[in-house]
Design a protein around this motif. Structure first.
Motif: not given
Ligand SMILES: Cc1cc2nc3c(=O)[nH]c(=O)nc-3n(C[C@H](O)[C@H](O)[C@H](O)COP(=O)(O)OP(=O)(O)OC[C@H]3O[C@@H](n4cnc5c(N)ncnc54)[C@H](O)[C@@H]3O)c2cc1C
Length: 399
Positions: A249-266
């Motif tokens: 999953l895409p991670v920078n400092r933390g786990i990347l999420v969108d505004d709905a707190m969803r990661t790149a995996d739906p």
């Protein structure tokens, strides 16, 4: 729908509870690495200081979790994710299947890479086990060195002093809590904590933990050694993102999420301190809980979006009221300062473009909610300005 929430801290527990309420017929499992019932991490300092008992910190008993429709699995560390199979793999190799997975893994406390940092007698400050280790060390009283004079370090210092230890705080900057307080408020705080027997080595940096079989002291950069039976490192946190990173999953400092707190995996969400939203990871419980609510709504198919608000932090040390919010390091901001030396009260308000952008309150924090509201809503305060520092009753008179 099988919903698996990993991490039974405040964010994970809240998300599990909300999802169980909102998704009809869902089977909700909450798996956490800690062996305890979900507890209030924020209140650990009260436990350390002897102002609360461990059972007072429990937020959800087993029966309550059952009534909410949550299957609780304590002491289960998830070691890997098999996204293709939709399974989380425990450290013991068991597999937990999910249709939706929520990662609520929080942060890990940072252990400074100093020589001797791994010796017995060196503890971090993050969870119930850390507090138990500190309480065991404090039984013999003795000396403690706390590395880090931020909010957590100071709470650890006050707790250990309350348990009879002689405590020195080693801090790299000129005053404690420099991220929340200006030099004046930080200086007042250091003086006040000094009256409780807490000493400060400041500014100072730790070079090594001394000792062979266990920690016996902390060596500073000037070569001096502070003797210690217990060394507490409270120097910051790191979001727990390795599990997601290793699962691709895409991670920078933390786990990347969108505004709905969803990661790149739906199918996978991340909430709380392990998540990174628009370049930022949260470090406080209020936004972590808000994110948990948003993810639960999104999983239930409702429209939901999280937007950050101004951070506010208070030092939880009885008898010392300290609060700060917003941006207190804005060099372009104008300051309004109120100081009452005799009463040991101080407040500094930072204004920019006619709006309140930050506030530091020391000694009297009763008006914290008023200032936080002004910072959050970004309401113009020009009309309130002459009396703004005196709090809501006077400021409204000025309006
Ligand atoms: C002593 C102390 C005082 C604090 N005081 C304040 C305060 O006054 N105000 C404030 O706003 N915030 C405070 N905080 C911060 C606050 O506690 C955190 O912001 C909050 O706990 C974040 O919640 P979370 O659920 O995201 O993470 P956490 O509370 O860290 O919970 C994450 C959980 O996930 C578990 N976990 C991690 N990895 C795995 C895995 N692979 N498998 C299973 N489980 C896993 C962890 O063991 C942990 O139990 C304080 C923190 C500490 C330590």
């Amino acid at each position: 729908m099988r919903i698996l929430v990993v991490g039974a801290g405040p964010a994970g527990t809240r998300c599990a509870a909300r999802v169980a309420e909102r998704v009809r017929g869902a089977s909700v499992t909450l798996a956490g690495a800690e062996p305890t019932l979900p507890y209030d991490r924020v209140a650990l300092s009260k436990l350390l200081a002897g102002e609360a008992r461990a059972e007072d910190l429990i937020t959800h008993r087993l029966a309550a979790l059952r009534d909410l429709g949550i299957a609780y699995r304590p002491g289960i560390a998830i070691a890997a994710l098999d996204r293709a199979a939709g399974e989380a793999v425990t450290a013991r190799g068991d597999r937990l299947a999910y249709d939706r997975l929520v990662l609520a893994l929080g942060s890990a406390a940072i252990r400074l890479p100093l020589p001797g940092a791994g010796l017995p007698g060196v503890v971090l400050y993050r969870d119930m086990a850390d507090v138990r280790a500190m309480l065991r060390a404090a039984q013999d009283r003795g000396r403690a060195v706390v590395i880090g004079g931020g909010l957590l370090g100071l709470e650890a210092a006050v707790g250990l002093a309350a348990r009879g230890m002689r405590v020195t705080v080693v801090h790299a900057v000129d005053w404690p809590m420099e991220r929340q307080l200006d030099a004046m408020a930080g200086g007042l705080l250091a003086t006040r904590l000094g009256t409780r027997g807490i000493r400060f080595a400041m500014p100072a940096s730790s070079m090594a933990v001394e000792g062979t079989e266990r920690a016996t002291g902390v060596r500073l950069s000037d070569g001096s050694v502070l003797p210690a039976d217990l060394v507490v490192m409270a120097v910051g946190i790191r979001p727990q993102a390795a599990l997601a990173r290793e699962a691709g999953l895409p991670v920078n400092r933390g786990i990347l999420v969108d505004d709905a707190m969803r990661t790149a995996d739906p199918a996978i969400y991340a909430v709380g301190e392990c998540a990174e939203h628009r370049g930022r990871c949260v470090g406080l419980v209020a936004p972590a809980l808000e994110q948990a609510e948003v993810a639960a709504r999104a999983i239930a198919g409702e429209a939901a979006a999280w937007a950050p608000r101004a951070d506010a932090a208070a030092l939880k040390v009885s008898g010392t009221a300290v609060w700060s919010a917003g941006d207190i390091a804005d060099s372009a901001a104008e300051s309004i300062v109120l100081r009452d030396e005799a009463e040991e009260r101080y407040r500094r308000l930072l204004l920019r473009d006619g709006r309140l952008v930050g506030a530091v309150l020391y000694g009297d924090t009763a008006d914290a909610g008023f200032y936080l509201d002004l910072i959050t809503t970004r309401r113009p305060v020009a009309g309130l300005r002459p009396l703004l520092a005196f709090g809501p009753a006077f400021a409204r008179e000025a309006a």
